[in-house]
Design a protein around this motif. Sequence first.
Motif, PDB file in Angstrom:
ATOM      1  N   PRO A 298       0.835  -1.208   0.000  1.00  0.00           N
ATOM      2  CA  PRO A 298       0.000   0.000   0.000  1.00  0.00           C
ATOM      3  C   PRO A 298       0.868   1.256   0.000  1.00  0.00           C
ATOM      4  O   PRO A 298       2.013   1.236   0.486  1.00  0.00           O
ATOM      5  CB  PRO A 298      -0.778  -0.093   1.320  1.00  0.00           C
ATOM      6  N   PRO A 299       0.369   2.344  -0.546  1.00  0.00           N
ATOM      7  CA  PRO A 299       1.142   3.599  -0.523  1.00  0.00           C
ATOM      8  C   PRO A 299       1.471   4.022   0.910  1.00  0.00           C
ATOM      9  O   PRO A 299       0.781   3.649   1.866  1.00  0.00           O
ATOM     10  CB  PRO A 299       0.194   4.609  -1.185  1.00  0.00           C
ATOM     11  N   LYS A 300       2.513   4.830   1.025  1.00  0.00           N
ATOM     12  CA  LYS A 300       2.983   5.275   2.341  1.00  0.00           C
ATOM     13  C   LYS A 300       1.893   6.025   3.108  1.00  0.00           C
ATOM     14  O   LYS A 300       1.730   5.857   4.319  1.00  0.00           O
ATOM     15  CB  LYS A 300       4.215   6.171   2.161  1.00  0.00           C
ATOM     16  N   ASP A 301       1.117   6.858   2.382  1.00  0.00           N
ATOM     17  CA  ASP A 301       0.045   7.635   3.031  1.00  0.00           C
ATOM     18  C   ASP A 301      -1.002   6.717   3.640  1.00  0.00           C
ATOM     19  O   ASP A 301      -1.512   6.974   4.735  1.00  0.00           O
ATOM     20  CB  ASP A 301      -0.626   8.576   2.016  1.00  0.00           C
TER      21      ASP A 301
ATOM     22  N   LEU B 204      -2.086   6.355   7.532  1.00  0.00           N
ATOM     23  CA  LEU B 204      -3.484   6.509   7.950  1.00  0.00           C
ATOM     24  C   LEU B 204      -3.943   5.312   8.780  1.00  0.00           C
ATOM     25  O   LEU B 204      -4.603   5.480   9.814  1.00  0.00           O
ATOM     26  CB  LEU B 204      -4.374   6.660   6.699  1.00  0.00           C
ATOM     27  N   GLN B 205      -3.566   4.111   8.360  1.00  0.00           N
ATOM     28  CA  GLN B 205      -3.920   2.903   9.114  1.00  0.00           C
ATOM     29  C   GLN B 205      -3.301   2.922  10.503  1.00  0.00           C
ATOM     30  O   GLN B 205      -3.933   2.537  11.496  1.00  0.00           O
ATOM     31  CB  GLN B 205      -3.448   1.654   8.349  1.00  0.00           C
ATOM     32  N   LYS B 206      -2.057   3.393  10.557  1.00  0.00           N
ATOM     33  CA  LYS B 206      -1.349   3.470  11.844  1.00  0.00           C
ATOM     34  C   LYS B 206      -2.053   4.454  12.793  1.00  0.00           C
ATOM     35  O   LYS B 206      -2.247   4.171  13.976  1.00  0.00           O
ATOM     36  CB  LYS B 206       0.099   3.907  11.597  1.00  0.00           C
TER      37      LYS B 206
ATOM     38  N   ASP C  92      -8.055   4.062  17.733  1.00  0.00           N
ATOM     39  CA  ASP C  92      -8.895   2.970  18.256  1.00  0.00           C
ATOM     40  C   ASP C  92      -8.373   2.474  19.601  1.00  0.00           C
ATOM     41  O   ASP C  92      -9.150   2.180  20.517  1.00  0.00           O
ATOM     42  CB  ASP C  92      -8.943   1.804  17.250  1.00  0.00           C
ATOM     43  N   ASP C  93      -7.041   2.361  19.716  1.00  0.00           N
ATOM     44  CA  ASP C  93      -6.437   1.912  20.986  1.00  0.00           C
ATOM     45  C   ASP C  93      -6.727   2.903  22.108  1.00  0.00           C
ATOM     46  O   ASP C  93      -7.002   2.503  23.246  1.00  0.00           O
ATOM     47  CB  ASP C  93      -4.924   1.722  20.821  1.00  0.00           C
ATOM     48  N   LEU C  94      -6.638   4.200  21.771  1.00  0.00           N
ATOM     49  CA  LEU C  94      -6.929   5.227  22.781  1.00  0.00           C
ATOM     50  C   LEU C  94      -8.390   5.167  23.229  1.00  0.00           C
ATOM     51  O   LEU C  94      -8.686   5.270  24.423  1.00  0.00           O
ATOM     52  CB  LEU C  94      -6.622   6.621  22.209  1.00  0.00           C
TER      53      LEU C  94
END
Length: 347
Positions: A2-5, A9-11, A17-19
């Motif tokens: 997948p592209p870097k962007d 975004l997933q990260k 979500d974790d927060l």
Amino acid sequence: MPPKDDLELQKLRKELDDLMTKIKEEQNKAADKTLEDICGDVASAPKVRLTTKKLLKGHINKVNSIHFSGDSRHAVTGSLDGKLIIWDTWTGNKVQIIPLRSSWVMSVAFAPSGNYVACGGMDNMCTVYDLNNRDSTGAAKIVRELLGYEGFLSSCRFLDDKTIITGSGDMKICLWDLEMGKRSLEFEAHSGDVVSISLSPDSSSYLTGSVDKSCRLWDLRDDKPKQTFFGHTSDVNSVCFHPSGYAFATGSEDKTARMFDIRSDQNIATYHPPNNTSGFTSCGLSLSGRYMLCGSDDSSVHIWDTLKNQHNGCLTGHENRITSLSVAGNGMAVATCSWDQNVRVWV
């Protein structure tokens, strides 16, 4: 790959979500008691015996919204027939009929003073009418058309004759100075359509409900939420401040109504209808806050004893989905409107 962007975004989404999960876990740790647990030794509330005092007929299409004036006597309704009607709920008479430029009205509001009404919907604007002045056709005069929304107008509430707050399908909240016809505040409030607004009893703060399944508490002077409340699993269709100002009720598409406590930042009660088949479109609280009323897709108004979490009964009479519910400021009446084209005043 997948592209870097996209990876970035997933990260960020995972981090968010974790927060959120961590916040919910911390909330759950503090949720040691429910309202029902605390009020175990409180006597059950008497059964509510409201009847239709007035059946208000006049609209010829679905009625989407109703709101009481500050005098607890007059109410405004907005319908897909392209009309606003001002009602005298004591006599059942029509006081004024206001033709609209767009029939796709979704929300109406009565100023506390009774001097102005506002409405909006799929026309992506909020229109304010002066009930004390007439135009050349004899209808209430348009004093402001508030433009600039990128989505439908879903909710509006007057603070006073000079200020109105609006929520819309573009996820934004706007605070308007009606004398200037300009926004005092504008900001993105949710990650989904804003569908409901409720002012606090002292008019210093307000609540919003959204299709993003959350509710938020705001200070009128700021564009940052003071608190965000989770719990619902579908659209929050309606929010209503508790008369004390320390809690609020909600009605949702997930077939539950809830009570949230602001000071403890918790969902303290969840109310289920007996049949559990229909979502809730609107909610209101009695003057004491002891009873919660929720308009439903099943054509009835469900009532609960909020302290005991007991279903107290239903108001039946409408023949189609109830779209909006308004409790009179003096607590003496409840008005409902429906897709059956009728408005009912329950006393």
